[in-house]
Every structure is written in structure tokens, then in C-alpha cells.
Design an enzyme around this catalytic site. Sequence first.
Site, short mmCIF file in Angstrom:
data_model
loop_
_atom_site.label_atom_id
_atom_site.label_comp_id
_atom_site.label_asym_id
_atom_site.label_seq_id
_atom_site.Cartn_x
_atom_site.Cartn_y
_atom_site.Cartn_z
N SER A 115 0.85 -1.20 0.00
CA SER A 115 0.00 0.00 0.00
C SER A 115 0.88 1.24 0.00
O SER A 115 2.08 1.17 0.29
CB SER A 115 -0.89 -0.03 1.26
OG SER A 115 -1.48 1.22 1.52
N TYR A 138 -3.84 -0.35 9.85
CA TYR A 138 -3.67 -0.72 8.45
C TYR A 138 -2.23 -0.50 8.00
O TYR A 138 -1.61 -1.36 7.38
CB TYR A 138 -4.63 0.12 7.60
CG TYR A 138 -4.61 -0.19 6.13
CD1 TYR A 138 -5.33 -1.27 5.61
CD2 TYR A 138 -3.90 0.60 5.23
CE1 TYR A 138 -5.32 -1.55 4.25
CE2 TYR A 138 -3.89 0.34 3.87
CZ TYR A 138 -4.61 -0.74 3.38
OH TYR A 138 -4.61 -1.02 2.04
#
Length: 253
Positions: free
Chosen positions: A145, A158
Site C-alpha cells: 500500500s 492498516y
Amino acid sequence: MADPRTLFDLTGKVACVTGASSGLGRRAAVALAAAGAQVVGVARRAEALQQMRDEIGDNAAAVAADITDRPGITQLATDIAAPFGAPDIIIHAAGLNTREVADDVTDEGWDQTLAINLSAPFFLSQALVPAMKAKGWGRIVNFASLQTTRAFPGGIAYGATKGGIAQLTRAMAEAWSPHGITANAIGPGFFPTELTAAVFDDPARAQRNADQTCLGRNGTLQDIDGPVLFLCSDASSYVTGQVLMVDGGFTAK
């Protein structure tokens, strides 16, 4: 010299894609099938998985399962192999972002995020690797990510998992690449998926994100096709332990 066009041919390969019910996971499943692979999609939502299978046709199968069920991983690996044989390729596209800010992170939110984003990719790979070792060929593609290297508001859990994915990818390469199994990760930028719906529902916010890239735009689903096929095919046979950012140059600025 072999025809370079054959480097991306996945005919005869079996691929498993988690998170195949929507977003980038579903797009990856479609791209792999278009390149000749037989694809097994894994997700919790059986109806959405069936839609993926219907789109691809006979070269796709669906396994509705919870990838965070650690005691069930062995059975899940068996179920994944049932339609077409043991996978040569595994793409870990399933993900969760609770968007809890640091002061409000809950035990449940933290544990669920780690279970889906970090633990499942390792333990499912571990269960599927023996068959890859036996063939002397395998491809593992994790999903990193922007938050692998950048801190975003509300992204502490996250981001921790996605930072972990980068190191997990390197460690997988160290452990399994001597057996012909490459392990790499794709780091998507801003793509329109269920996880980013809140961003794309706000045109001004979506434009701000686009303006931060070198290309001046956000990603489209087809932008993931080439990177997926590269990392899942013979085209990337000497590439392992890497994170390929597919972000329009966001992390280059």
C-alpha cells in the site's frame, strides 16, 4: 531466444486470488484468466464470488471462506486445490482498513486488521508452498500500500500491516525463492474500490489525491493488469523480494 510475448502466457497455470469478490482482487482474477490461467477466487461473500466466476466462465471457481480462520487453513488449501489442482500462483488481495484513529483503536479492530492483512497471507502461503516446491515453480504476490511507507490519518493499524507486508515479502523470498518460488508485492495507489469508496465519493478529495501523483490522475482498474501479469508469469523470473508501487508516482514525489 523465446518469443517475448510468451513470457506473460499463463496457460496451464492455476492461480488463487483472495479478495476476488470485488475491487483489485476481482480485477486480478479476470486478468489472470485472460492470460490463460485457471483461477480460484476466495472471499467470504459467496454471491459476489459467483458473479466473478460467471464473468470469467469455466476457467474460474469460487471458494467462500474466512481466510482468518487459522484452524481451517489446511482445509481451505485443500478446497482451493479441488477444482483445478494445487495453485502455482497465489495473490493476497483481501484487505481491511478500519480507519480507526490512534487514540480510538479497539482490540477488535486491531486484531481483525492484522489477521486479514498480514497473518492470512503468510499462513495461506505456508499451506500452499509445498505443492509449489514440488513443481519447482511458484508465484506469491502480496498487496502492499501507499501506507507501506507513508503514514495516513486513521491508518495506524492498516499501515502497520502494510509495513509488515513489505518485510513479509522479503522474508518469503529469502525462505522460498531457492525452490523456484518468487515472492513480490504490489503497492497500489488510489484506485476506485470498496475500501476507497469514501475517497472517490468526494470529488474534491479524489482530485487532491490525483494531484499528488506524478501522472496527475488516480488509478483505474486496468492499470493493475500489467503489474499482476508481470509478477505472476515468467516475465519476472529474476525478480523476488520486491515491492512494486503502482501509484502513478505518488511515492516518487
